[in-house]
Design an enzyme around this catalytic site. Sequence first.
Site, PDB file in Angstrom:
ATOM      1  N   HIS A 193      -2.332  -4.163   5.355  1.00 21.47           N
ATOM      2  CA  HIS A 193      -1.978  -3.671   6.692  1.00 21.47           C
ATOM      3  C   HIS A 193      -3.190  -3.192   7.470  1.00 21.47           C
ATOM      4  CE1 HIS A 193      -2.410   0.726   5.825  1.00 21.47           C
ATOM      5  NE2 HIS A 193      -2.301   0.279   4.599  1.00 21.47           N
ATOM      6  N   ASP A 234       0.504   3.659   1.859  1.00 26.41           N
ATOM      7  CA  ASP A 234       0.513   4.190   3.229  1.00 26.41           C
ATOM      8  C   ASP A 234       1.937   4.425   3.730  1.00 26.41           C
ATOM      9  OD1 ASP A 234       0.355   4.249   6.183  1.00 26.41           O
ATOM     10  OD2 ASP A 234      -1.764   3.814   5.828  1.00 26.41           O
ATOM     11  N   CYS A 282      -5.917   0.513   7.134  1.00 27.80           N
ATOM     12  CA  CYS A 282      -5.749   0.923   5.726  1.00 27.80           C
ATOM     13  C   CYS A 282      -6.865   1.905   5.349  1.00 27.80           C
ATOM     14  CB  CYS A 282      -5.775  -0.295   4.813  1.00 27.80           C
ATOM     15  SG  CYS A 282      -5.464   0.149   3.091  1.00 27.80           S
ATOM     16  N   CYS A 296       0.842  -1.200   0.000  1.00 23.71           N
ATOM     17  CA  CYS A 296       0.000   0.000   0.000  1.00 23.71           C
ATOM     18  C   CYS A 296       0.879   1.252   0.000  1.00 23.71           C
ATOM     19  CB  CYS A 296      -0.889  -0.013   1.247  1.00 23.71           C
ATOM     20  SG  CYS A 296      -2.045   1.385   1.332  1.00 23.71           S
ATOM     21  N   ARG A 348       3.130   4.566   6.535  1.00 28.61           N
ATOM     22  CA  ARG A 348       3.554   3.819   7.729  1.00 28.61           C
ATOM     23  C   ARG A 348       4.002   2.399   7.390  1.00 28.61           C
ATOM     24  NH1 ARG A 348      -2.251   4.626  10.397  1.00 28.61           N
ATOM     25  NH2 ARG A 348      -2.676   4.009   8.247  1.00 28.61           N
TER      26      ARG A 348
HETATM   27 ZN    ZN Z   1      -3.373   0.988   3.028  1.00 30.79          ZN
END
Ligand code: ZN
Length: 221
Positions: A108, A49, A111, A47, A51
């Site tokens: 994850h 993302d 999300c 992803c 993090r």
């Molecule tokens: Zn995500």
Amino acid sequence: MSASTDFPSRLIEGYRDFLDQRMPIERDRFRELARRGQSPAVMLIGCCDSRVSPEVIFDTHPGELFVVRNIANLVPAFQSDGACHGVFAALEFAVQVLKVEHIVVMGHAHCGGIRAFAENGPPLAPGDSVHQWMSMIAPAVERAGSPGQKDYLTRLEQASISRSLENLLTFPYVAEAVQRGAVTLHGLWFDVETGQVFVRRGDVYVDVLAPEGAAASAAAD
Ligand SMILES: [Zn+2]
């Protein structure tokens, strides 16, 4: 060394650290990679993302991971429509040119793409590209149970990983490589809060460090 004032200072600072600390250690590896090209054994589809950075989580060196990241780590089903598909191009290059041995789909916790799909609220931005992109996981929704259930979003995140793994097999060259044992597919789910990584075994997710055959741990309990 002076830096452009509009370029993010955090990146300049990080780049200086890279030059001071990591580059001396990795210099030979970079030179070798530049000379003979890359040959990563693992393709990871993750992803966007911020993090969930695969190179950080798996502490990898340059040249070890071939990474594609998009909202909610989705792989669309194969289609030959002549349109430009970023995931398709990366997948084709990884499997047919680099000949990776493993393809990992890593979802994850927390999300945003999955949550946007589950909540089905108003567009997050005028173009509504996130909802449009996330509609791809609709076929996986039934496996996540009902929205009222405990840990529904975790189940949906994991059902979405399964959907991407299934879609990988719609690519003829991926299915063929899996069939002859040249490529293995894996599903992972990362718990942002604890840093734990869970791997899909059958229909459950177990701690990736647990021995084969270990009972399912608490990824979705
Ligand atoms: Zn995500």
